[in-house]
Design a protein around this motif. Structure first.
Motif, mmCIF file in Angstrom:
data_model
loop_
_atom_site.group_PDB
_atom_site.id
_atom_site.type_symbol
_atom_site.label_atom_id
_atom_site.label_comp_id
_atom_site.label_asym_id
_atom_site.label_seq_id
_atom_site.Cartn_x
_atom_site.Cartn_y
_atom_site.Cartn_z
ATOM 1 N N ASN A 178 37.398 41.596 59.905
ATOM 2 C CA ASN A 178 36.671 40.511 59.232
ATOM 3 C C ASN A 178 37.096 40.248 57.789
ATOM 4 O O ASN A 178 36.376 39.586 57.045
ATOM 5 N N ASP A 179 38.225 40.756 57.378
ATOM 6 C CA ASP A 179 38.731 40.462 56.037
ATOM 7 C C ASP A 179 39.984 39.607 56.160
ATOM 8 O O ASP A 179 40.667 39.627 57.191
ATOM 9 N N ILE A 180 40.283 38.819 55.136
ATOM 10 C CA ILE A 180 41.526 38.046 55.080
ATOM 11 C C ILE A 180 42.497 38.839 54.222
ATOM 12 O O ILE A 180 42.265 39.049 53.032
ATOM 13 N N LEU A 181 43.597 39.283 54.827
ATOM 14 C CA LEU A 181 44.516 40.193 54.164
ATOM 15 C C LEU A 181 45.958 39.712 54.272
ATOM 16 O O LEU A 181 46.304 38.933 55.164
ATOM 17 N N GLY A 182 46.772 40.185 53.359
ATOM 18 C CA GLY A 182 48.202 39.964 53.453
ATOM 19 C C GLY A 182 48.913 41.297 53.552
ATOM 20 O O GLY A 182 48.463 42.285 52.970
ATOM 21 N N PHE A 183 49.984 41.359 54.315
ATOM 22 C CA PHE A 183 50.783 42.582 54.350
ATOM 23 C C PHE A 183 52.258 42.221 54.312
ATOM 24 O O PHE A 183 52.667 41.136 54.721
ATOM 25 N N ASP A 184 53.045 43.155 53.788
ATOM 26 C CA ASP A 184 54.452 42.846 53.514
ATOM 27 C C ASP A 184 55.250 44.148 53.452
ATOM 28 O O ASP A 184 54.694 45.243 53.381
ATOM 29 N N ASP A 185 56.576 43.990 53.486
ATOM 30 C CA ASP A 185 57.516 45.111 53.328
ATOM 31 C C ASP A 185 57.219 46.256 54.283
ATOM 32 O O ASP A 185 56.985 47.401 53.871
ATOM 33 N N LEU A 186 57.256 45.936 55.575
ATOM 34 C CA LEU A 186 57.058 46.946 56.620
ATOM 35 C C LEU A 186 58.265 47.869 56.686
ATOM 36 O O LEU A 186 59.403 47.435 56.519
ATOM 37 N N ARG A 187 58.009 49.133 56.957
ATOM 38 C CA ARG A 187 59.060 50.113 57.211
ATOM 39 C C ARG A 187 58.738 50.818 58.517
ATOM 40 O O ARG A 187 57.601 51.255 58.722
ATOM 41 N N PHE A 188 59.734 50.946 59.392
ATOM 42 C CA PHE A 188 59.483 51.628 60.660
ATOM 43 C C PHE A 188 60.776 52.219 61.200
ATOM 44 O O PHE A 188 61.873 51.738 60.915
ATOM 45 N N GLY A 189 60.644 53.281 61.977
ATOM 46 C CA GLY A 189 61.810 53.910 62.586
ATOM 47 C C GLY A 189 61.565 55.385 62.824
ATOM 48 O O GLY A 189 60.421 55.831 62.959
#
Length: 227
Positions: A178-189
């Motif tokens: 229920n929040d409006i959020l931004g996300f960026d610069d994902l890292r995975f592996g």
């Protein structure tokens, strides 16, 4: 003490230490009331700690199309949220403009090749106004892991990262709640290092277990010497 008893105690201790290390190692930190990455001091420190262990990982900054080995279900990629500003998230890529926005609900990251390390920056957090946000994933052995987001208010930002070394994670779900959020610069592996490696400094739980076992051995030795 007989060799059989010693081996039994060593086996119990070893199993207990493995149980302590079974949970994912998390790298979490948050900053209140932020509008730029430069203000996310605690978050960037957590990200640096995460990457120092995980090493080189795949990076997604939303400035170009998603790589073929990642699918994101939920949210939209944009350059801002009209009428909402930084309290609803912002870009964290140096020289970039794009980031991913999610309005409540959840976002699932699915990987073609299984991972054991995952992290990202998130902002627009108001955990004083909405229920606890979480990250959920199945570790590859049908065990579901849940990681609680750190608290941040007034459009706060955070870094959320974890390493569950050696596991086969095919997807991770972020619940925005229920929040409006931004996300960026994902890292995975796949992490380059195991943060639970016995050659590293033992975790506090492992040290406590070791102390209990050594105390037990000392007590048994005293009793044998008194006979």
């Amino acid at each position: 003490m007989s060799m059989t008893k010693k081996l039994a105690i060593a086996g119990i201790l070893s199993g207990a230490c493995l149980a302590v290390q079974a949970a994912p190692v998390t790298y979490l930190a948050a900053d209140d009331n932020v509008s730029t990455l430069a203000q996310m001091v605690n978050s960037t420190a957590a990200a640096a700690s995460f990457l120092s262990v995980a090493g080189a990982l795949n990076t997604v900054d939303f400035e170009s199309p998603l790589p073929a080995n990642l699918t994101i279900t939920g949210g939209t990629t944009n350059t801002g949220t009209p009428g909402c500003g930084a309290v609803c998230g912002f870009n964290t890529t140096a020289g970039g403009a794009f980031f991913r926005t999610v309005s409540g609900g959840s976002v699932t990251f699915s990987f073609v090749n299984a991972v054991d390390a995952f992290g990202f920056f998130v902002n627009g957090l108001q955990t004083n106004l909405v229920p606890q946000q979480t990250i959920n994933y199945v570790d590859g052995s049908s065990v579901t892991q849940t990681i609680n987001m750190p608290s941040a208010i007034n459009g706060g930002g955070a870094f959320i990262g974890f390493i569950d070394y050696g596991q086969l994670i095919s997807s991770v779900t972020f619940n925005a709640t229920n929040d409006i959020l931004g996300f960026d610069d994902l890292r995975f592996g796949r992490s380059a290092n195991n943060p639970g490696d016995p050659n590293n400094v033992p975790e506090p739980g492992s040290l406590a277990l070791l102390g209990v076992a050594l105390a037990g051995l000392a007590s048994t030795r005293r009793r044998n010497n008194q006979r």
